[in-house]
Structures are given as C-alpha cells and as structure tokens.
Design an enzyme around this catalytic site. Structure first.
Site, PDB file in Angstrom:
ATOM      1  CB  SER A 101      45.161  40.173  33.632  1.00  0.00           C
ATOM      2  OG  SER A 101      44.151  39.430  33.010  1.00  0.00           O
ATOM      3  CG  HIS A 141      48.052  36.797  31.139  1.00  0.00           C
ATOM      4  ND1 HIS A 141      47.452  36.255  32.261  1.00  0.00           N
ATOM      5  CD2 HIS A 141      47.381  37.946  30.887  1.00  0.00           C
ATOM      6  CE1 HIS A 141      46.476  37.049  32.655  1.00  0.00           C
ATOM      7  NE2 HIS A 141      46.418  38.090  31.837  1.00  0.00           N
ATOM      8  CG  ASP A 170      47.492  33.665  34.218  1.00  0.00           C
ATOM      9  OD1 ASP A 170      47.766  33.818  33.020  1.00  0.00           O
ATOM     10  OD2 ASP A 170      47.140  34.599  34.956  1.00  0.00           O
TER      11      ASP A 170
END
Length: 776
Positions: free
Chosen positions: A527, A198, A136
């Site tokens: 996600s 994220h 990620d």
C-alpha cells in the site's frame, strides 16, 4: 375429532409448507458488469431498474435492491440479489459477468530522495495540472500536507465534485465516499474524511505538499512530501474499518474516470488474483486505460509465497514493495550489561531507567483460567495485573503490546519462533522491541538465572541499511497466475517503514485502541509502494501529458534501477523490472506502447468469449481474425516464458518500440542471459530518423528441456549511448492455474499459534500480521 382439533394437528404441516415455499434466502450484494457504455445512452439507470424489475417482480423491489448504477464511464450496476436471481440476470442479454460483492483488504521523508527525486527536481508549473485519484480510506483535509495556499483553481478538465459533508480546496479538488452495504462501525465516519489513516498516508506519499520538521514522535524527522507535491488530489473513499467493498470500488472507478483524473492509485486488493472480468479492479482499470488513465496497483502482502501477486491485469501497473536505506532498531539492555538489538519503531523514552524484568509465562491470570501456556504469549486478558504492573515483560510471540499495556506493564521484549529475521518494523503503544528467537533464549536464560532481573528499552535509532533496496518478505510474488506470459509484478518501489501523513483520529500504532494522536506515521506495505509508483507516474505525465498509460508504464519499467539478483532468489518474481527511477523515466529514449486494440487482441488470444468482449468494447469486429495462443506478441516491456516440465525452452516474441528521444538515433541490442539459454534479437540494430517513428523486432529464445526449474532470468538492453532501455526476460517451469500458494491447499497447514490480537489496526486489515505468522 373436531374441526379445531384437525386444524391444530395440521398447523405444523401448514407452517412447514409456508416456510418451504417462501423466499428465505437473504439477498446479498452483487455486481452486474455490462461492459462498454453505449454512445449517447443517458437512460442506463432506467435500464438497470428495468432488468431488476423483470427478475424481482415489482418496481419497489427493484428500487430497494439497486445499490449503484454504473454509467458515467462504463455500463453496469450493483444490486442485492439471491443466488437464483443473480443466475437469472447473468443469463440476460448484454451481461458480461455477475460478481458477488466481497471485501478487499488495504494492501516519507527519505524515500523520494532515495529514489533520486530530490526537491530541486520537482515543482515545474505543469505538475499542478496533474490530478491523482486515490481509492482508499479517505483523507484528513486539514492536514498540512494538503494545504492549498498558493494553488490556483482546479484544471479546466476537472469535472468532479465533493460530497455535501466535505469541503474541497484547490489541493483536494474532489472527494466522494461509497458504502453500498450501509454499515458503519464505531470508528467509521460517513464522509470522505479518513478515520483509518491509510488514505491520508497514501495521498500524501503520492502528491502531498512539502512539510518541514515532520516526524513520528521525534523519529525520522525531516521534510515530508509526495512525489509531485504540487499535484491535485481527488479522493474516492471505498474502504472502511471492515474492508473495501467490490461494488464500491467499481463505482469509484466509474466516477474517477468521468471526473477527469490523470492517474488512479489503488492500494488494495484481494488475497489472490481473480479472472479479469470477475475482478472490479481489473474491470475499472481497463476502462481507465480506454480513457487514457494509468492505474497503479499494489501487488499485495501475501509474500514471500510464489504465485501470490494480485492486481495482475496487463493494462495496470503492479507494484511490489522494497526497502529504503533506513531501518529502525530498538536496543535493550539487561541488568547484566548485555545489550541486544531488536527491530521496532519505539518512540517511548525510559531515560535509561531499568525496570524489573519477568517472563510472561510467570504472570498468568489464573482467576480467568489462564496458564503459562497462554500468558507466555502475552495474550490480552491472560496476564495478571498484580504480577505485570510496573515491569518489563518478555513475551514469546509478536503481539500488538496490548496484553502488557492493559495489565499496567512498563514495556515488552518480544521474540517469536515464526519471525526469525524481521525486515520491517512495527510501532507499539508502549516501549517495545522485537528480537530474534536466538536472542530471546538469552533473555529467558538471564531471567531464570537471576534473582532480580532488570532491563531497559531504548528509543529507536535509524540505522543506514546498506543492503537496500531489497524486496521485503511480505511483498507478493509472481509468476502471474492468470496470464503467466505476462511477467508480474511490473516494478518495485519503497514500501518499508515509510513516514507520511496520518489522520489524527486514527490509532498511531498497531494497537487498535491506542488513543494517542499524531499527524505523521511510519508504516509498511505494498500500500505504501503503490503511491510511490503513482507519484512517479504523475511526474512523467506532467511532462508528457499526451502519452498513453502504456507509454508511461513502459518508461517507468525500462528505466528502472536494476536490482541485485544475488539478494533476491526469486528474482523478477519479486521485483519485476526493478526499482522505480522517476527522473530517468521522463526521458526513456524508447517506449513500448500498447493500444486498446492490442489489449483486446490479447484477450481474444487468451480465449475470452467473443460476444463478451464485444460487449466490453462496443465493437462488433472484435476477435474476428484472432487465433487463440500465447501472449508473446503483446507489446509488453518485459518477457516471460513459462515452460511445462520436460519441454524444451522455445518462444518467439514480437515487439515494437517508438522513438521518443532524438530524431536521428541508433540503438544497439545487448543480451545478458544464463549461458544455457540462447537469445537472438532480430534486427539487433534499430536506426531512427524521426521522433515518433516505430520499428519492430523479434526475440527468439531457445534452450534445452527443463523440469522443476525455478526462475532463470536476464535482460535485453537497447542503448544509443545516452539511453538504456532495459527489458527483463524470465524463463521458468510452471503449470498455468497452479494454486497461488500452499496456504490454499487443504493438504498443507501452517503451524498456528493462538491469536494475540483483540481487534484490527491497519496492519491487521492489510494482511501483514497474518503474513508474519505464516511466512516460511
């Protein structure tokens, strides 16, 4: 003519000849995948350098070209090559594929309780032995979700490390970063530290600690935690502000496998599915499977278009995104008393104060050449600060709000003809709400019929969503474009309006230049659903440490919560087997196990080159007795039968189940299918006398000829009275290889609108903003 004059005339021709003969093509990064790592071969990096030397002509050029050498878990390298050089290497002995490097996109206080995985059901001692590896944007290590107080040392199996500029703990036990291009944008930090938010969000969703009083500026307040709060986390930063490089993704897989992670979580992917050995995620997850590691992948954010699911390899878990029983609404009130409800995560409190309300079309910045045709969309720079300042502006497009913010406006009310019924919410850098186009007409009529129109926007309320779970519109759909015999996605999990940890230096809204800071954020995407499935897989792995990746995947799929087909016209193409049910997955009763040799047999049947597969497996016996054909005998925990137009429905599937429940047990099959489709299960009763015993059965499906038939589906369920082992069965018309969606067909164009986003936030990077502008 003098000699000098002749040379002067010839000089342009000589220069042209030099240009034509020079190597002018820029070298670009390519991945050279060479399959299985040879046993006992410690000189792979040297071999890779030698291959490059042969093609590039000098040791220095080879050294300069080489970006990554893959050799810890499989064989390959990444190097900068011209097209001609890449072609020469692809013809070399031992090369499986050469893949141009591209950039992939990044594809919860309440969500785990919604899945019935409550706090009292986690915390078993063995859960701290599970290591979740995440590919990620990195992680923010000081976040309370990753505090290591009370943790012992990492499990003895751990072989990983941390980058020199990052301090690991007993919670975050590994952290690496990869950037083979060597480029960094202004916000990028060359370390595993997360500047995008994220990776921090996904890490905490899968395995974050319990954090009390978590909220997004007071919204969604409660206890934030991951699926397995005591799990260890290993971070592999492959994504930056500009995307995620394929060469870096494959190197991260190489390291994660060798480091000793138990589950790999990958919340990223391409816009469309790739052939398995042209896809670094499929390659990496294949080698992870060979080493006993399940990879959980996001299905993508290209829905609701059919045939759009990515990450569809059968050895990985493909996860769709669905809603939870909470949605965020932001009401507005007009000066005439009319109250309208919009969708927004609005934390700004105007205290009920009404402000002047204008239409964006009446606030054009004429000095720069703007007009109402632009300003009605509230495009940044197109707005007159003199007119907008101190007002709430009605905009005829969904935007990030920056056009009004930069013009000193108070807030914005948005309506967009391309966003008729939004099923997830955005957060904005100022008071904002998104209403329906119908309600937008009411606002515009009020503005035009009132001398001094006013409005106010209220802080968002969290409403109960009684329709949940429903697969969200942006979640990518099946059927499987690469192998339609394998039903994809596999499963769905919460991916809408999820509260989780956030990097304090990342923008807290969809406006890229929002300078506020928060430790928690509410965002949406596959996600977000992927780490829910990763956490669920880790939860199962903790009590079944010796189960294979396929066994864990089977347990998650066969125990899934059954979705309501009346709410989802695309049925299993949207949700697969259903919504994850982690508690039931720990005790599935029966599992559909799949070995490495089963997957190889599947690839042989799919027509993959025998010599190529032998490089992948390192076994010269590969494909010696396999006849190409349908994938109906892969022991998959679902059934997919595609039929060409005009053909009769006909297929016979073979499956084998393993008893992981009581030693003495009897399971009886029941079938639920549309009446036009006949399904015969033989035998229909399975009697086990020991744990670990396997029994095979066949499923015969038949029916009339069909044409232009969308998905029809049902399920086969085995039960012993205590367990319910459910496997969906889908029948549909499809031509293998059909375009993944009509956007890829140049004969079809979606109505476009002038862009209203100056740069990227997390929603621009993961494709969701594009989805909203193109959804049918």
């Amino acid at each position: 003519m003098s000699k000098g004059g002749v040379l002067f005339l010839l000089y342009p021709l000589l220069l042209l000849a030099l240009v034509l003969n020079c190597q002018c093509e820029e070298r670009k990064l390519h991945i050279v995948y060479m399959g299985n790592k040879p046993e006992g071969d410690a000189s792979l990096a040297s071999a890779h350098h030698s291959m490059l030397h042969k093609v590039l002509g000098s040791p220095s050029s080879a050294k300069e070209s080489l970006a990554h050498s893959y050799g810890r878990s499989f064989n390959g390298f990444a190097a900068k090559l011209t097209k001609e050089e890449a072609t020469r290497i692809s013809d070399m002995q031992g090369v499986v594929s050469v893949i141009p490097n591209r950039q992939y996109k990044l594809h919860t206080t309440r969500s785990w309780n919604f899945l019935n995985l409550t706090v009292n059901k986690v915390g078993a001692p063995q859960e701290s032995n599970v290591i979740i590896g995440l590919l990620d944007t990195g992680i923010w290590p000081e976040h309370p979700s990753f505090n290591d107080t009370g943790y012992g040392p990492p499990p003895a199996k751990w072989k990983g490390t941390c980058s020199a500029n990052f301090t690991c703990t007993n919670k975050i036990i590994g952290a690496r970063y990869y950037n083979s291009d060597g480029e960094y944008y202004e916000t990028d930090i060359p370390s595993p530290r997360d500047s995008e938010g994220h990776g921090t969000h996904t890490s905490s969703t899968a395995g974050g600690n319990e954090v009390s009083d978590a909220s997004y500026y007071g919204l969604a307040e409660g206890l934030a935690r991951g699926g397995v709060p005591s799990a260890r986390i290993a971070v592999y930063k492959v994504c930056w502000s500009f995307g995620c490089g394929l060469a870096d993704i494959l190197k991260a897989f190489d390291d994660a496998i060798a480091d000793g992670v138990d589950i790999i979580s990958v919340s990223l992917g391409g816009d469309e599915p790739d052939d398995y050995f042209d896809d670094p995620i499929a390659i990496g997850s294949f080698h992870a499977m060979r080493n006993g590691i399940l990879t959980s992948n996001s299905a993508g954010n290209s829905g609701p278009f059919p045939v759009s699911a990515s990450n569809v390899a059968p050895w990985s878990l493909t996860v769709a995104a669905s809603t939870i029983d909470r949605k965020f609404v932001a009401r507005l009130q007009l000066g005439n008393g009319l109250i309208l409800t919009g969708i927004s995560i609005n934390n700004f409190d105007l205290n009920g104060t009404s402000y002047p309300l204008i239409w964006g079309g009446s606030a054009a910045n004429y000095t720069i050449g703007s007009s109402s045709d632009y300003s009605k969309y509230c495009i940044p720079g197109a707005m007159s600060t003199d007119v907008v300042a101190g007002k709430i502006v009605f905009c005829e497009a969904l935007s990030d709000g920056s056009g009004i913010l930069l013009a000193n406006g108070i807030g914005t009310i948005m309506a967009d003809v391309l966003v008729v019924d939004p099923d997830f919410a955005f957060n904005f850098p100022l008071p904002a709400t998104l209403i329906s186009p119908e309600d937008g007409h009411k606002v515009l009529d009020y503005i035009r019929s009132t001398d001094y129109p006013t409005a106010t926007i209220f802080v968002s309320d969290a409403w109960e969503d009684a329709m949940a779970p429903i697969v969200v519109s942006f979640s990518s759909r099946g059927p499987n474009a690469i192998t339609p015999d394998i039903l994809k996605p596999d499963i769905t999990a919460p991916g809408v309006d999820i509260l989780a940890a956030w990097s304090p230096i990342a923008p807290p809204s969809i406006y890229y230049d929002d300078k506020r800071s928060t430790l928690f954020n509410i965002i949406s995407g596959t996600s977000m659903s992927c780490p829910h499935a990763s956490g669920a897989a880790a939860y199962v792995k903790a009590v079944h440490p010796n189960w294979s990746p396929a066994a864990i995947k089977s347990a998650l799929m066969t125990t899934a919560h059954v979705m309501d087909p009346r709410k989802q016209p695309d049925l299993e193409f949207a949700y697969g087997s259903g919504q994850i049910n982690p508690v039931s997955a720990r005790d599935p009763g029966l599992i559909f196990d799949i070995s490495e040799s089963d997957y190889i047999n599947f690839l042989c049947k799919q027509g993959y080159n025998t010599s190529t597969l032998r490089l992948v497996t390192g076994d010269n016996s590969t494909c010696t007795s396999t006849t190409p054909g349908r994938a109906w005998d892969l022991n998959y925990p679902s059934f997919s039968l595609y039929v060409l137009d005009g053909q009769k429905i006909s297929g016979t599937f073979t499956r084998t189940v393993t008893n992981v429940g009581a030693a003495n047990s009897t399971y009886t099959a029941s079938v639920f299918m549309p009446t036009t489709i006949g399904v015969t299960v033989e035998p229909s009763v399975l009697t086990f006398s020991s744990a670990g015993q396997t029994i095979s059965f066949t499923v015969k499906v038949d029916g009339p000829a069909i044409s232009q038939q969308p998905i029809m589906s049902g399920a086969i369920t085995w039960t012993d009275g205590n367990h319910f082992v459910r496997t969906p069965l889908a029948v549909y018309n499809y031509i293998p290889g059909a375009p993944y969606n009509l956007e890829s067909d140049t004969s079809y164009t979606t109505p476009a609108k002038k862009t209203v986003f100056k740069s990227s936030s997390i929603y621009h990077e993961n494709g969701i903003m594009r989805h909203l502008k193109t959804r049918p």
